[in-house]
Design an enzyme around this catalytic site. Sequence first.
Site, PDB file in Angstrom:
ATOM      1  N   GLU A   1      12.269   7.256   8.381  1.00 27.35           N
ATOM      2  CA  GLU A   1      13.028   6.837   7.230  1.00 27.35           C
ATOM      3  C   GLU A   1      13.260   5.410   7.228  1.00 27.35           C
ATOM      4  O   GLU A   1      12.982   4.685   6.216  1.00 27.35           O
ATOM      5  CB  GLU A   1      14.361   7.684   6.981  1.00 27.35           C
ATOM      6  CG  GLU A   1      15.407   7.218   6.009  1.00 27.35           C
ATOM      7  CD  GLU A   1      16.601   6.762   6.441  1.00 27.35           C
ATOM      8  OE1 GLU A   1      17.115   5.787   6.198  1.00 27.35           O
ATOM      9  OE2 GLU A   1      17.548   7.673   6.972  1.00 27.35           O
TER      10      GLU A   1
ATOM     11  N   GLU B   1      12.974  -1.055  14.542  1.00 26.07           N
ATOM     12  CA  GLU B   1      13.894  -0.047  14.076  1.00 26.07           C
ATOM     13  C   GLU B   1      14.279   1.128  14.888  1.00 26.07           C
ATOM     14  O   GLU B   1      15.030   1.927  14.767  1.00 26.07           O
ATOM     15  CB  GLU B   1      13.428   0.558  12.752  1.00 26.07           C
ATOM     16  CG  GLU B   1      13.136  -0.305  11.471  1.00 26.07           C
ATOM     17  CD  GLU B   1      14.571  -1.123  11.227  1.00 26.07           C
ATOM     18  OE1 GLU B   1      15.299  -0.303  10.935  1.00 26.07           O
ATOM     19  OE2 GLU B   1      14.316  -2.110  10.806  1.00 26.07           O
TER      20      GLU B   1
END
Lengths: 512, 117
Positions: free
Chosen positions: A95, A168
């Site tokens: 995501e 991330e």
Amino acid sequence: MKRLFANLNSRAIHTAAARGLNRQKYNLVPGQTIHGFTLEESKYIPIYDMTGYKLVHNQTKARYIHLDSANTDNSFAVLFRTPPINSTGICHILEHLSLCGSKKYPVRDPFFNMIRRSLNTYMNAWTGADFTMYPFSSQNKKDFQNLMSVYLDATFFPLLRHEDFLQEGHRLEFTPGEGKLQVNGVVYNEMKGAMSNPEEYFSLRLMQNLFRTNCYRFNSGGDPAIIPELQLEQLRDFHSTYYHPSNAWFYSFGDLDFTEHLSLINSQVLSQFPAAKSVDSKIAKEPRSTGATRTVEERFVPDKMRPLNQQGKLAMACLCDESYADPYKSAAMMLISKLLVDGTSSPMYKALVASGLADSYCPGMGYDLGTRDAVFTLGVQGSLYDAEHLSRVEKAITDTLRQVREKGFDEKSFEKALHETLFSAVLLAFDPLVATNQGKLWPEPHLADDPPHSLRLRPLPCLQCHRICEPAARGLQAHHAFPGPRPAVPPRQLRKSVLPPASHRTVGSSSS
Amino acid sequence: MKPDEAFAKQGVLEEQQRVQATERKLTENSKTQIRQDCANLRRRQEERENVDVLPKIDLADIPLTRPYPVYHKTKLANGVPVWQFNQPTNGIAHIRIKFDVNSLPEPLKKYLPLCSE
């Protein structure tokens, strides 16, 4: 300059004329094909004065639901069913990573750049226990189309670069001074924080203890101990498996012409996928244990701001029926939950908190439809001294349940709860736009089966509320408290009575 | 579930142990790789990039006027003007009335909140 303004003005007037209440009318009939989609069903939803359109894409079997409304704030979301396959946080990291640049928009951070350079009224992306959703909203047509283009490219054609994965997800690095090895990464650190939040950790462990075989046994956000095992290749595979149109649900809401949205999705995304794919993303039902109640004792990282002896948590939870499989039953369970635990006069509150037995309810109290099998949780938190105290709480819970089963709820409380439920559903304080952005109005993806899926929105705040209203009406009419189905409610009865079924009322008119 | 400070410490310790176990397995090559990766990441984070590939709206895309809601203007018998806007309220009547409290004696004003929400 003057001329330019004159042009702008005429254009503005033209645009404004086609919006809101004056928006275009659709002449679509079920079975009709438009921009590669086939309309399966359309339905007027009187309670919100909206018309729902349910479509399926012919080639890829992608699902689309549009809610046509006079609201000039328009929202869009793409949702994928993403049952976690382990606790590496694969869905969560994906995501994040899909918003780190895509084929058409190869910039580091298209998401935050668009927040600044658009007129959006909402932008978000989040990972649920079994789905990943990317919603936004905007009032401006061009802006809406821009955001849609960025969102579609981000989700279907992300670059998923190595550096973004390190940033991330997780990475090893040597600290600048001492050269000490450490693990870093946005999701890695986020989940370390989440796991030391007592409430979140409690809810996670409760879920993992209830669901021991299906995907809910994994930590969908990622377990910091396991996140470092994730490889970028696995993430790319996961993307190509689950972020496929055949596993996608598109939703839109508002007054803009949704057939233009269909056209954009078809040309920018779906036409690039030659065929439907069979994606196994269904969430398995959790088998019921037949043995005795299981007792599990867990430890957690305490909240530093409160004394240790005031932080105990206890819950008794069980799996219930399949969420929303029968909307009437789900709505009835919600009502039972409300009657049982909501407010200071509810039996559970009296037995557990008002009695002085415990300080407050535990997180997740009541009936929860967020998983494929619904969960009922009853419990407390605060000062829990010893085993004897815990067993007194347990006894209070089971005694209260027994009493309620034997005596039922008192009639006044039932009427009040039913009235509140129905009233809040029609009050429009419940904003369909907000609900759309938060994903609250869409059918839960763990329910939406392969096409044909149902144009069934969620029961509460409920579009199906008249279904619970009707049998309740039959039951209560004997007590003269409930007006039976009739075209409109006489205003003087409103205060005392439950509202009649939505389908029997006219919207936008105050008289019968 | 029990709060446990030892559990918090144990979490920190376990993370250290995992990192140490990883560190023991590192070869000179993989250490160089880690430094290289971090340097690449830093370079990428500091890169100036052309965000103008992202779409944006122009002034021309924003209508200069907003349609004003349709309303009816009437007057009560005593001449008080009334503006009426139709709204879809699902048949529910909402009413809010404001009173002039100037005539209320000053000492009683502090009790007014008791009469409101």
